[in-house]
Design an enzyme around this catalytic site. Structure first.
Site, short mmCIF file in Angstrom:
data_model
loop_
_atom_site.label_atom_id
_atom_site.label_comp_id
_atom_site.label_asym_id
_atom_site.label_seq_id
_atom_site.Cartn_x
_atom_site.Cartn_y
_atom_site.Cartn_z
N HIS A 1 40.76 35.98 34.49
CA HIS A 1 41.63 36.90 35.23
C HIS A 1 42.97 36.20 35.39
CE1 HIS A 1 42.42 40.08 38.37
NE2 HIS A 1 43.38 39.18 38.63
N LEU A 2 43.93 36.58 34.55
CA LEU A 2 45.20 35.87 34.49
C LEU A 2 46.35 36.78 34.92
CD1 LEU A 2 44.68 34.15 31.00
CD2 LEU A 2 43.99 33.33 33.27
N GLY B 1 46.70 38.05 30.95
CA GLY B 1 45.60 38.09 29.99
C GLY B 1 45.63 39.31 29.11
N HIS C 1 38.76 37.17 43.34
CA HIS C 1 38.87 38.16 42.26
C HIS C 1 37.52 38.80 41.92
CE1 HIS C 1 42.62 35.74 40.86
NE2 HIS C 1 43.01 36.80 41.56
N GLU D 1 40.47 47.18 39.85
CA GLU D 1 39.84 46.74 41.09
C GLU D 1 39.69 47.89 42.08
OE1 GLU D 1 41.04 42.47 42.23
OE2 GLU D 1 42.66 43.16 40.92
N ARG E 1 51.30 28.87 42.55
CA ARG E 1 50.25 27.96 43.04
C ARG E 1 49.91 26.92 41.99
NH1 ARG E 1 46.06 32.49 44.84
NH2 ARG E 1 47.69 33.99 44.32
N ARG F 1 39.67 46.50 50.61
CA ARG F 1 39.59 45.17 50.03
C ARG F 1 39.71 44.15 51.16
NH1 ARG F 1 44.08 41.35 47.88
NH2 ARG F 1 42.89 39.83 46.67
N ASP G 1 57.37 34.36 36.90
CA ASP G 1 56.94 35.47 36.04
C ASP G 1 56.63 34.94 34.65
OD1 ASP G 1 56.93 37.74 34.26
OD2 ASP G 1 57.88 38.90 35.85
N LYS H 1 48.77 48.87 50.08
CA LYS H 1 48.59 49.61 48.83
C LYS H 1 47.43 50.59 49.02
CE LYS H 1 50.14 45.74 45.96
NZ LYS H 1 49.78 44.79 44.88
N ASN I 1 49.61 36.75 38.40
CA ASN I 1 50.35 35.83 39.28
C ASN I 1 49.38 34.93 40.03
OD1 ASN I 1 52.95 34.99 40.32
ND2 ASN I 1 52.27 35.81 42.29
N GLY I 2 48.21 35.48 40.37
CA GLY I 2 47.06 34.69 40.78
C GLY I 2 46.13 34.64 39.59
N ASN J 1 44.35 48.49 50.50
CA ASN J 1 44.50 47.04 50.33
C ASN J 1 45.65 46.60 51.23
OD1 ASN J 1 44.90 44.40 49.54
ND2 ASN J 1 45.06 44.84 47.35
N ARG K 1 56.21 36.43 31.89
CA ARG K 1 57.03 37.05 30.85
C ARG K 1 58.35 36.32 30.67
NH1 ARG K 1 56.53 42.86 33.57
NH2 ARG K 1 56.88 41.44 35.32
#
Length: 398
Positions: A207-208, A331, A179, A383, A240, A90, A281, A16, A210-211, A9, A283
């Site tokens: 799909h929750l 999520g 996604h 993924e 975003r 990807r 973030d 990655k 950072n994006g 990726n 959290r």
């Protein structure tokens, strides 16, 4: 035939990677090369539960991939071309040209390059990753797996914007969605948990992270999704904005003299949770909310409300719903977000079990009541495994 797949990726300044069995998902090693092209970089190689991290200047993507291969040699497991069934990549944007994974050849590279205007922040890096891997592993099949491919099943009325025909036909302006590899993996896993054939299962998948995005999935096929031409539309995200009045661009230009690039930068990098609460973030937003921070409370409420709106809209689009599925970092881990997003939906047959919802677990699980007409599931996504699985299928069929 080996079933090992190296998944790559390539991001704008990072690479990655993960080596895994495409059939079982069992990972042998993974890693990240960060700050490519900067004065100093970092390589982290994880194998056998141990992280090996080192500071290393990485000039470009070829240097990054060679550094990763060096980490395999030094820390294991050692690999060579004969050990790999495929290298899976990807690729963010496939436009309306790719509904399936594709073996990489010169023509594919040219086509991905032609699609750069649709994803100028992502496709150039993905393209470079494809080119570099072909040079380093010329005898190994390279397979491109597109984030947008899963959503190519959307009906025309769902992907079409009400804009001039020239925009749509000449400039490819339409909804594409993203996604996709996550949705493919999670939808299949959710159907298994419900003990239903995937072809007979209707899901709203959230799909929750950072994006963030939502999708309506009927029988394993996307019929609508919240992201559009770009990954900016839809839910509130880390930085975003998600949905907003498209006239805001013109308003900011007229009132403040901002250029389109300045507005885009603000909407992509300075909005979302960051714009609402000062942090991106989720959290930290939750922690500040618990401490009584008003901005964090508003950010949480806006985020949850937007999710709830999409659940209702996609329930209506599907007509019949078997499960709401949460995935992604937020999520999967935020019980309070799940509770807030589904609050007040019991008349739609969606009933969250407070005890199950609060249980901490990294496993896929149901968090709805036993009598809920619509199941609520938490399904960790994978993924990289989905990319490896699709890549393996392609080379087996070749």
């Amino acid at each position: 035939m080996t079933e090992r797949v190296l998944v790559l990726n390539a991001g704008s300044s990072s690479l990655k990677y993960r080596l895994l069995d495409g059939a079982t998902g069992e990972a042998e090693a993974s890693g990240t090369v960060e700050r490519i092209g900067e004065a100093s970089g970092t390589l982290t190689h994880s194998v056998g539960g141990e992280d090996h991290t080192e500071e290393r200047k990485v000039a470009d993507f070829e240097d990054a991939l060679r550094s990763a291969m060096d980490a395999f040699d030094r820390h294991g497991p050692a690999i060579d071309a004969g050990d790999l069934a495929a290298v899976g990549h990807r690729v963010v944007h496939g436009g309306d040209l790719f509904a399936e994974p594709v073996v990489v050849d010169d023509r594919l590279l040219e086509t991905v390059g032609d699609l750069v205007p649709l994803a100028p922040l992502h496709n150039p890096a993905n393209l470079e990753g494809l080119r570099v891997a072909r040079r380093l592993f010329p005898e190994v099949p390279q397979v491109a797996v597109f984030d947008t491919a899963f959503h190519q099943t959307m009906p025309e009325h769902a992907y079409t914007y009400a804009v001039p025909v020239a925009w749509r036909e000449e400039h490819r302006i339409r909804r594409y969605g993203f996604h996709g590899t996550s949705y493919a993996f999670v939808s299949r896993r959710a159907a298994e948990m419900l003990d239903r054939p995937l072809e007979e299962t209707n899901l709203v998948v959230l799909h929750l992270g950072n994006g963030a995005s939502a999708a309506a999935v009927r029988g394993g096929r996307s019929i609508d999704t919240s992201m559009g031409l770009t990954p900016l539309e839809g839910l509130v995200m880390g930085t975003r904005s998600g949905d907003l009045d498209p006239a805001i661009h013109g308003h900011l230009h007229r009132e403040l003299g901002w250029s389109l690039d300045e507005v885009d930068r603000a909407l992509y990098r300075e909005s979302g949770l960051l714009g609402l609460a000062g942090v991106n973030d989720f959290r930290e937003v939750s922690q500040r909310r618990a401490a009584g921070d008003r901005a964090a409370s508003l950010a949480f409420d806006v985020y949850a409300y937007r999710v709830r709106k999409y659940v209702g809209a996609y329930y209506a689009a599907l007509g019949e719903l078997h499960a709401v599925v949460f995935t992604g970092g937020v999520g999967q881990h935020s019980a309070e977000l799940r509770a807030a997003a589904l609050s007040g939906l019991s008349r739609l047959g969606i009933e969250l079990d407070p005890v199950r919802n609060e249980e901490r677990s990294s496993s896929a699980r149901a968090v709805s009541t036993g009598g809920s007409g619509v199941a609520v599931l938490v399904v960790p996504t994978d993924e990289e495994w989905e990319i490896a699985r699709q890549a393996l299928e392609v080379v087996r069929e070749a």
